[in-house]
Design a protein around this motif. Structure first.
Motif: not given
Length: 580
Positions: A354-360
């Protein structure tokens, strides 16, 4: 507040809050700790549509997961959570369920599910089933019957409001373009409630028959051998069925008026008695109420309800194009750890479906810093107290895809938010910029297995495009590189598995005012570790307190450590773990 940011904020509030078996490490004594297998797990979350396709239809399937179980085992993780795989018309990618005892045709068959579960257990990998019972699909037999007539036996399986009583009081819907949670249905001249899409009518948990249906469904899967349940949007199942008007300013504490309803704890105790207490399983609810008291009331052992809190306060950090401050990040995780230091148990995660990629979001996804920041973020997840949840691809440092056109998006939230922005005359350029950064589709692109066509995910056309950076970021390439994100991830998982201090140890924040470095200790009996994480693109020097004068280096995501006496200089996104 912009439409996308508001929708995400509301959503997080709704959601809140090889073949050889793994070596068994000899564990130090752990005193005065209530040990549980689910506390010691490292959970690997798989979005099944995007993991591995074996039949060329562009959608991941159960055979693909079975094919990749040795890879999952090689990570060192010991539990897998799959997003829903039930029969579904896919209005919300499987979170709209039409049959809770059947597997979606795109994913495979029940026989393949049974084989997958058996093969996981052979590798000492446990399995978590996603349970979606705040709502069903409008194509479920229950709802199809419910809408036929007001005296149908299934009528009270859902929330209906007779039109002759006038329009019901407003309730917000996350997935409706107009934000309206009541949908008029002409067949019986009544409105039905849907906190999510109009194709996801809310089940009426006040009806004991509905609750028994749910318990029977969970027993069906527990009897098959699943080891845990993740309860989607569960804090909303109990509702004040008079549906009174919402007070002014309700948006500031949506959970107070939408969730944690009057009978929620009664239902959870009943669920525990009917299902959880009868099997060696654990349950975690998506969301943890609106405060610490709510969270403890859900998961403290003497409550006999759930076992683990999955709060979203960390996901609230950085939901803007301006990024986030490390001070806010530290504050959230330190406060939640402190609140659960003696009672209850937390989940630790930085990404999910439900969220964007962690590293981004929390690191840097440019080539210069992507690998270092990815390793650093995984170090954080795997050295905090609580059960770590790792999202597929984050072990590689997979990044946001960054779509430019609304036609590229598949997510219902993105599409409806776009329509809502246009209808309200909002700033569509601003919406698209925010969507490019924060969209859920960023975290749902196919797994990058190798540098062949479609990253080895499918021989057909993938349901979502493959990220263009797959030739650099993929399993095959990183597997052969000892310094890769993937092999670093394996190293840090192994460290956690072999050191109970990283599971049960006390957490203490140090250097609290440093704007770049997140530093903390973990202590359990004679085990003591120091974790230093540079959350910036700058070389950052710190002065270590006297008690850390002779630390023993355990983990370093760079090849060297810059140290002179008590002064330590951390490179951009450097992660260090010491014994002291």
């Amino acid at each position: 507040m912009k439409n996308l940011i508001f929708c995400l904020a509301i959503f997080f509030l709704f959601a809140s809050c090889n073949d050889d078996k793994k070596e068994e490490a000899e564990e130090p004594e752990v005193s005065n700790i209530q040990k549980e297998w689910w506390k010691e797990a490292v959970i690997y979350q798989i979005y099944p549509r995007s993991f591995k396709d074996t039949n060329g239809d562009g959608v991941g399937d159960l055979k693909g997961i079975i094919q990749k179980l040795d890879y999952i085992d090689s990570l060192g993780v010991n539990m897998v959570w799959l997003n829903p795989i039930y029969s579904s018309p896919n209005a919300d990618n499987g979170y709209d369920i039409s049959d809770y005892r059947a597997i979606m045709d795109e994913f495979g068959t029940m026989e393949e599910f049974d084989l997958m579960l058996s093969e996981m257990h052979k590798r000492d990998i446990k399995f978590v089933m996603d349970v979606v019972v705040n709502h069903s699909s409008d194509e479920h037999e229950w709802f199809q019957e419910s809408r036929k007539s007001r005296d149908n036996p299934y009528r009270d399986y859902y929330h209906w409001w007779p039109a002759e009583k006038g329009e019901p009081n407003y309730r917000y819907s996350l997935f409706d373009p107009k934000g309206e949670a009541w949908k008029y249905d002409s067949i019986t001249n009544a409105y039905y409630l849907h906190y999510f899409s109009k194709k996801q009518p809310d089940l009426n948990w006040e009806n004991p028959k509905v609750r028994q249906e749910v318990y029977d469904i969970m027993k069906f899967w527990a009897e098959k051998g699943v080891d845990g349940f993740r309860l989607d949007a569960f804090q909303f199942v109990s509702k004040d069925t008079t549906f009174p008007p919402l007070p002014e300013g309700y948006e500031k504490d949506v959970i107070k008026y939408y969730g944690m309803g009057p009978n929620l704890h009664k239902y959870l105790k009943e669920l525990n008695q009917e299902v959880l207490s009868k099997y060696d399983v654990f349950a975690v609810s998506e969301g943890a109420g609106s405060n610490f008291e709510d969270a403890h009331s859900l998961v403290d052992a003497d409550r006999n309800e759930l076992q683990m809190a999955y709060h979203f306060k960390g996901m609230d950090v950085g939901n803007s194009l301006e990024g986030y401050k490390l001070s806010e990040f530290k504050e959230v995780y330190t406060k939640w750890d402190s609140a659960f230091a003696k009672e209850g148990w937390l989940s630790i995660f930085l990404a999910n479906h439900d969220v964007p990629r962690m590293v981004s979001k929390f690191g840097i996804d440019s080539p210069e810093f992507r690998a270092a920041s990815s390793k650093m973020l995984n170090t954080f997840i795997l050295t905090m107290r609580g059960t770590p949840y790792v999202y597929y691809g984050d072990e590689l440092g997979m990044t946001n895809i960054g779509f430019d056109s609304i036609s590229q998006y598949q997510d219902i939230v993105a599409k409806n938010g776009y329509e809502k922005t246009i209808n309200e005359g909002g700033d569509i350029d601003q919406y698209m910029a925010e969507l490019k950064f924060l969209s859920r589709d960023n975290g749902r692109t196919p797994m990058q297995w190798d540098n062949s066509d479609n990253a080895g995910f499918t021989t057909g056309t993938p349901w979502l495009p493959i990220n263009e950076n797959f030739e650099e970021i993929n399993v095959q390439t990183q597997n052969n590189d000892p310094n890769s994100c993937l092999n670093y991830f394996r190293e840090i998982v192994k460290l956690r598995m072999e050191n109970p201090v990283l599971v049960y140890g006390d957490y203490q924040l140090i250097l609290p005012d440093n704007k770049n470095v997140y530093a903390y200790t973990r202590e359990l009996d004679d085990q003591k570790m120091l974790i230093l994480l540079n959350f910036s693109t700058e070389n950052t020097s710190i002065e270590l307190p006297e008690k850390f004068s002779k630390p023993e280096l355990l983990i370093n995501n760079y090849s060297e450590v810059q140290r002179k006496n008590s002064k330590l200089t951390l490179k951009p996104y450097q992660a260090l773990i010491f014994n002291y």
